[in-house]
Enzyme design. Structure first.
Site, PDB file in Angstrom:
ATOM      1  N   THR A  30       0.825  -1.215   0.000  1.00 16.74           N
ATOM      2  CA  THR A  30       0.000   0.000   0.000  1.00 16.74           C
ATOM      3  C   THR A  30       0.857   1.261   0.000  1.00 16.74           C
ATOM      4  O   THR A  30       0.436   2.297  -0.528  1.00 16.74           O
ATOM      5  CB  THR A  30      -0.944   0.033   1.206  1.00 16.74           C
ATOM      6  OG1 THR A  30      -0.175  -0.101   2.409  1.00 16.74           O
ATOM      7  CG2 THR A  30      -1.973  -1.089   1.126  1.00 16.74           C
ATOM      8  N   ASP A 256       1.189  -2.813  -7.590  1.00 15.14           N
ATOM      9  CA  ASP A 256       1.056  -1.612  -6.759  1.00 15.14           C
ATOM     10  C   ASP A 256       1.068  -0.356  -7.606  1.00 15.14           C
ATOM     11  O   ASP A 256       0.275   0.575  -7.387  1.00 15.14           O
ATOM     12  CB  ASP A 256       2.188  -1.552  -5.731  1.00 15.14           C
ATOM     13  CG  ASP A 256       2.287  -2.807  -4.885  1.00 15.14           C
ATOM     14  OD1 ASP A 256       1.247  -3.466  -4.685  1.00 15.14           O
ATOM     15  OD2 ASP A 256       3.403  -3.133  -4.436  1.00 15.14           O
TER      16      ASP A 256
END
Length: 303
Positions: A30, A256
């Protein structure tokens, strides 16, 4: 637009050209998305919510996050903990990981519900992942999911990458149940078909998208390696081809960075196929270099 990414940033040891040498950096699924989002869309205010220790390596991590232009002012400090560590091993561009994260302060990120709620309140879009859920105990997961559910009811946009990592979970059934609970509080779901086929037994990317739509998602984008990307929302579906890549060096942050471009497009509500094409270009640049955080020219990735 203000975006909050929630999860774990870790110390990263990435292999260099000389065998047996590694570079120390900081990364995590994240956080990588937050980092790339800040790079390609500097007009978006990007924040990160996690737990930090009070030791020197935690201070280095905080300094790096600040230098990246990412706000971490709302984060928890857990004095008796530190940061997690992972080492990347590469085999013809495909990566595997070794982890040391037992004392990670990020495991406590949901231990203060008021602080978590305050962090969420100040943002328009909140992003989290299956790894965010996996590092928390059952109580922490319930706290986070409750906060996200409330945020969505109150008009926040919630985005979720299931990022299925069974080694982080106490059992497969727990992982699958928590993943669907994550999807239930989310507007945007960004799964990877290889993982979904393995663990949910989905036959096709369309089956993956349908399952997450049924759970409550509004927009589903199914990443599928070098194969075409399938997307679906409440009114339309389609595919976007993935351009071929000459040489894959390191796939560490492929998904990501892809997610960052998808989230960036929410600011101007650009068409989903356009966002996906941009995401493919960004991801292609990332996998042709070593490590999770690859220097990029933001001008090359404007939609």
């Amino acid at each position: 637009m203000r975006v909050l990414s929630i999860g774990e940033c870790m110390a990263e040891l990435s292999p260099q050209h000389e065998a047996g040498t590694f570079r120390l950096g900081f990364a995590g699924d994240t956080f990588n998305t937050a980092w790339y989002l800040a790079r390609i869309s500097p007009e978006i205010n990007v924040s990160y919510f996690t737990g930090f220790g009070s030791d020197s390596i935690s201070a280095q991590m905080r300094e790096m996050i600040s230098e990246a232009g990412i706000d971490h002012s709302n984060c928890l400090v857990v004095p008796d903990r530190t940061v997690g560590l992972y080492l990347i091993s590469l085999d013809h561009g495909e990566r595997s990981f070794s982890y040391w994260r037992g004392q990670s302060a990020a495991r406590c990120l949901a231990s203060d519900p008021d602080k978590l709620g305050q962090a969420i309140e100040g943002h328009d879009l909140i992003y989290f992942s299956g790894i965010t859920l996996a590092i928390l105990d059952a109580s922490g997961r319930a706290t986070l999911l409750s906060a996200l559910r409330t945020a969505r009811i109150n008009g926040k946009l919630i985005a979720f990458d299931p990022n299925l990592r069974p080694r982080l979970w106490e059992g497969t059934d727990t992982m699958l149940k928590a993943t669907m609970e994550g999807a239930q509080v989310s507007d945007i779901v960004l799964p990877s078909f290889e993982d979904e086929a393995t663990w949910f037994k989905d036959a096709t990317p369309k089956a993956t998208a349908n399952r997450y739509l049924s759970a409550g998602g509004n927009t589903i984008v199914v990443k599928n390696g070098a194969d075409e990307i399938y997307y679906r929302d409440q009114t339309r579906e389609g595919t976007v081809p993935v351009p071929p890549i000459a040489a894959v060096i390191d796939t560490t942050a492929a998904g990501d960075s892809f997610n960052a471009a998808i989230l960036a497009g929410t600011k101007d509500q650009s068409p989903l196929p356009q966002r996906i094409a941009l995401a493919c270009r960004l991801s292609a640049a990332v996998v042709q270099a070593r490590g999770a955080l690859v220097p990029i020219n933001a001008a090359d990735f404007k939609s």
